[in-house]
Design an enzyme around this catalytic site. Structure first.
Site, mmCIF file in Angstrom:
data_model
loop_
_atom_site.group_PDB
_atom_site.id
_atom_site.type_symbol
_atom_site.label_atom_id
_atom_site.label_comp_id
_atom_site.label_asym_id
_atom_site.label_seq_id
_atom_site.Cartn_x
_atom_site.Cartn_y
_atom_site.Cartn_z
ATOM 1 N N HIS A 157 24.767 56.278 50.678
ATOM 2 C CA HIS A 157 26.125 56.729 51.005
ATOM 3 C C HIS A 157 26.257 57.001 52.508
ATOM 4 C CE1 HIS A 157 26.079 58.425 46.691
ATOM 5 N NE2 HIS A 157 27.024 57.505 46.683
ATOM 6 N N LYS A 189 33.633 63.935 33.622
ATOM 7 C CA LYS A 189 32.216 63.661 33.866
ATOM 8 C C LYS A 189 31.629 64.825 34.649
ATOM 9 C CE LYS A 189 30.285 60.239 36.594
ATOM 10 N NZ LYS A 189 30.398 58.957 37.230
ATOM 11 N N ARG A 199 25.997 47.208 46.511
ATOM 12 C CA ARG A 199 24.536 47.101 46.505
ATOM 13 C C ARG A 199 24.131 45.719 46.024
ATOM 14 N NH1 ARG A 199 24.576 52.848 43.692
ATOM 15 N NH2 ARG A 199 26.561 51.908 43.148
ATOM 16 N N SER A 243 22.727 57.509 43.081
ATOM 17 C CA SER A 243 22.583 58.944 42.795
ATOM 18 C C SER A 243 21.927 59.118 41.426
ATOM 19 C CB SER A 243 23.953 59.630 42.777
ATOM 20 O OG SER A 243 24.603 59.450 43.997
HETATM 21 P P1 ADP Z 1 30.938 55.922 41.956
HETATM 22 O O1 ADP Z 1 32.252 55.948 42.646
HETATM 23 O O2 ADP Z 1 30.676 54.667 41.171
HETATM 24 O O3 ADP Z 1 30.541 57.192 41.252
HETATM 25 P P2 ADP Z 1 29.186 56.752 43.999
HETATM 26 O O4 ADP Z 1 29.854 58.008 44.113
HETATM 27 O O5 ADP Z 1 27.725 56.790 43.677
HETATM 28 O O6 ADP Z 1 29.885 55.714 43.111
HETATM 29 O O7 ADP Z 1 29.299 55.973 45.366
HETATM 30 C C1 ADP Z 1 30.451 55.898 46.144
HETATM 31 C C2 ADP Z 1 30.402 54.641 46.952
HETATM 32 O O8 ADP Z 1 29.170 54.497 47.589
HETATM 33 C C3 ADP Z 1 30.583 53.373 46.097
HETATM 34 O O9 ADP Z 1 31.285 52.442 46.880
HETATM 35 C C4 ADP Z 1 29.193 52.916 45.867
HETATM 36 O O10 ADP Z 1 29.137 51.523 45.631
HETATM 37 C C5 ADP Z 1 28.591 53.260 47.219
HETATM 38 N N1 ADP Z 1 27.157 53.423 47.150
HETATM 39 C C6 ADP Z 1 26.436 54.269 46.414
HETATM 40 N N2 ADP Z 1 25.121 54.132 46.645
HETATM 41 C C7 ADP Z 1 25.026 53.134 47.569
HETATM 42 C C8 ADP Z 1 23.950 52.483 48.216
HETATM 43 N N3 ADP Z 1 22.694 52.790 47.957
HETATM 44 N N4 ADP Z 1 24.237 51.511 49.084
HETATM 45 C C9 ADP Z 1 25.515 51.160 49.318
HETATM 46 N N5 ADP Z 1 26.567 51.713 48.749
HETATM 47 C C10 ADP Z 1 26.330 52.687 47.883
#
Ligand code: ADP
Length: 178
Positions: A23, A47, A96, A134
């Site tokens: 992130h 959630k 990713r 995460s």
């Molecule tokens: P979500 O909205 O699916 O719950 P997250 O909160 O984990 O996703 O992530 C928010 C954003 O960060 C999303 O665009 C997700 O694709 C991106 N993201 C999460 N982990 C990574 C990573 N390791 N590399 C690149 N982008 C990531």
């Protein structure tokens, strides 16, 4: 005199439960491209996360808040509505693997239908973070694995103490810091 350019604001939305270096990579890339970045922490009532939204907001502020272009806010409801409130023209999402793409494409096209003035931009993280989520970090940490180098030190400490407490869910609900 030439007319001043309107600053371009980007929203980086997500659950961030908790924030990982994946992130951070995406947020910092966005801050290098746009004039202002608003990290939007989604309040998802259906959630329950490991960390309360106000805890996530505080963690993210500690990690990226020194950059004056970056602001962190919690939001609920429609992402495009939040983006509009922030004056954003861009939504930034991280991609990713190919597996992210289908869901992200659906979301991006739906958001464009709802708000044609806002575009979704996909950014790629450093390769070493392209497997990182995460969910995986929580799972590995819960099982006693070492996630050093995948999350910032403050997050690692918070993860260990939350998981050591055996508290899989946040204790008390508070109004989100904005
Ligand atoms: P979500 O909205 O699916 O719950 P997250 O909160 O984990 O996703 O992530 C928010 C954003 O960060 C999303 O665009 C997700 O694709 C991106 N993201 C999460 N982990 C990574 C990573 N390791 N590399 C690149 N982008 C990531």
């Amino acid at each position: 005199m030439p007319k001043a350019r309107t600053p371009v604001v980007a929203v980086v939305p997500g659950s961030f439960d908790p924030i990982t270096y994946g992130h951070v990579d995406i947020i910092e890339r966005a801050a290098g491209l746009y004039d202002r970045v608003v990290v939007g922490v989604l309040l998802n009532e259906s959630k329950e996360g490991l960390f309360r939204p106000d805890e996530r907001v505080a963690m993210i502020r500690r990690i990226v808040g020194r950059n004056r272009r970056i602001e962190v806010r919690a939001f609920d409801g429609l992402l495009v509505r939040f983006a509009r409130e922030c004056g954003a023209r861009v939504i930034v999402r991280g991609i990713r693997a190919v597996s992210d793409y289908e869901y992200e494409l659906q979301m991006a096209l739906m958001n464009r239908r709802l708000e044609p003035g806002i575009d979704t931009v996909f950014l790629l993280p450093k390769e070493e973070y392209s497997f990182l989520s995460s969910r995986l970090v929580k799972e590995v940490c819960r099982l006693g694995g070492d996630v050093t180098g995948l999350v910032p030190p403050a997050v690692l400490t918070a993860l260990k103490s939350r998981l050591r407490d055996g508290a899989a869910t946040p204790k008390k609900r508070q109004s989100p810091a904005r």
